[in-house]
Scaffold this motif. Structure first.
Motif, PDB file in Angstrom:
ATOM      1  N   ASN A  47      42.585   8.823  -8.171  1.00  0.00           N
ATOM      2  CA  ASN A  47      41.914   9.551  -9.242  1.00  0.00           C
ATOM      3  C   ASN A  47      42.004   8.851 -10.584  1.00  0.00           C
ATOM      4  OD1 ASN A  47      41.212  11.729  -7.535  1.00  0.00           O
ATOM      5  ND2 ASN A  47      43.295  12.490  -7.700  1.00  0.00           N
ATOM      6  N   GLY A  48      42.839   7.830 -10.688  1.00  0.00           N
ATOM      7  CA  GLY A  48      43.016   7.143 -11.958  1.00  0.00           C
ATOM      8  C   GLY A  48      43.698   8.032 -12.980  1.00  0.00           C
ATOM      9  N   LEU A  49      43.392   7.792 -14.249  1.00  0.00           N
ATOM     10  CA  LEU A  49      43.948   8.572 -15.360  1.00  0.00           C
ATOM     11  C   LEU A  49      42.812   8.976 -16.304  1.00  0.00           C
ATOM     12  CD1 LEU A  49      47.100   6.382 -16.068  1.00  0.00           C
ATOM     13  CD2 LEU A  49      47.063   8.645 -14.993  1.00  0.00           C
ATOM     14  N   ILE A  58      40.959  -2.102 -14.821  1.00  0.00           N
ATOM     15  CA  ILE A  58      41.678  -1.319 -13.815  1.00  0.00           C
ATOM     16  C   ILE A  58      41.933  -2.257 -12.652  1.00  0.00           C
ATOM     17  CG2 ILE A  58      41.640   0.649 -12.241  1.00  0.00           C
ATOM     18  CD1 ILE A  58      39.692   2.040 -14.202  1.00  0.00           C
ATOM     19  N   LEU A  59      43.183  -2.357 -12.234  1.00  0.00           N
ATOM     20  CA  LEU A  59      43.583  -3.218 -11.129  1.00  0.00           C
ATOM     21  C   LEU A  59      44.217  -2.350 -10.049  1.00  0.00           C
ATOM     22  CD1 LEU A  59      44.013  -6.045  -9.956  1.00  0.00           C
ATOM     23  CD2 LEU A  59      46.124  -6.179 -11.300  1.00  0.00           C
ATOM     24  N   GLU A  70      35.668   7.861  -9.267  1.00  0.00           N
ATOM     25  CA  GLU A  70      36.482   8.269 -10.409  1.00  0.00           C
ATOM     26  C   GLU A  70      36.952   7.054 -11.219  1.00  0.00           C
ATOM     27  OE1 GLU A  70      37.136  11.311  -7.093  1.00  0.00           O
ATOM     28  OE2 GLU A  70      36.980   9.136  -7.240  1.00  0.00           O
ATOM     29  N   LEU A  71      37.291   5.970 -10.520  1.00  0.00           N
ATOM     30  CA  LEU A  71      37.757   4.767 -11.221  1.00  0.00           C
ATOM     31  C   LEU A  71      36.614   4.068 -11.944  1.00  0.00           C
ATOM     32  CD1 LEU A  71      40.340   3.298  -8.682  1.00  0.00           C
ATOM     33  CD2 LEU A  71      40.723   4.847 -10.615  1.00  0.00           C
ATOM     34  N   GLY A  79      33.979  -3.153 -19.151  1.00  0.00           N
ATOM     35  CA  GLY A  79      35.248  -3.059 -18.435  1.00  0.00           C
ATOM     36  C   GLY A  79      35.127  -3.527 -17.003  1.00  0.00           C
ATOM     37  N   LYS A  80      36.276  -3.881 -16.411  1.00  0.00           N
ATOM     38  CA  LYS A  80      36.301  -4.431 -15.055  1.00  0.00           C
ATOM     39  C   LYS A  80      37.269  -3.659 -14.168  1.00  0.00           C
ATOM     40  CE  LYS A  80      35.290  -9.039 -16.824  1.00  0.00           C
ATOM     41  NZ  LYS A  80      33.887  -9.040 -16.527  1.00  0.00           N
ATOM     42  N   LEU A  81      36.844  -3.434 -12.931  1.00  0.00           N
ATOM     43  CA  LEU A  81      37.670  -2.853 -11.880  1.00  0.00           C
ATOM     44  C   LEU A  81      37.804  -3.890 -10.780  1.00  0.00           C
ATOM     45  CD1 LEU A  81      39.014  -0.561 -10.164  1.00  0.00           C
ATOM     46  CD2 LEU A  81      36.694   0.104  -9.484  1.00  0.00           C
TER      47      LEU A  81
END
Length: 123
Positions: A47-49, A58-59, A70-71, A79-81
């Motif tokens: 769910n991430g934050l 986000i890693l 959600e991420l 931004g990068k996931l």
């Protein structure tokens, strides 16, 4: 370990641990090393934050059967996931948010990770 390394690059690190024993151990070790992430959470990384979003990066270090929406939603534009995606074998993928609704996707090959669990999926 990863949180400690990332704290050498930035002080603005948020981390989530799902396993309670590892969470407690990480808290003690980070304190002992005088390393202070912005936030360390015992919870569901799937769910991430959302309360701390948006994020520049986000890693994810566990294999997700599918990309958690959600991420993706928690990324800033630009931004990068980075996340391993797949069930038996994962593909390392980097998503870059290019607008509110669009993402670029790059693949970096096949890997095997422990599974990213979420409360909806029972493995």
């Amino acid at each position: 370990y990863q949180t400690a390394i990332l704290l050498g690059l930035s002080k603005n690190i948020f981390t989530i641990e799902r396993q309670h024993k590892l969470f407690k151990k990480a808290q003690r070790l980070l304190n002992k090393l005088n390393l202070r992430p912005k936030k360390i959470v015992f919870g569901d990384g799937y769910n991430g934050l959302p309360e701390n979003a948006p994020f520049e990066r986000i890693l994810v270090t566990a294999g997700a059967p599918e990309v958690p929406k959600e991420l993706l939603e928690q990324l800033k534009i630009g931004g990068k996931l980075v996340i391993p995606v797949g069930r038996q074998e994962q593909e390392m993928i980097r998503f870059t948010r290019t607008s509110i609704k669009t993402f670029d996707k790059e693949s970096f090959g096949k890997f095997k990770f422990v599974p990213l669990l979420n409360n909806k999926i029972r493995n």
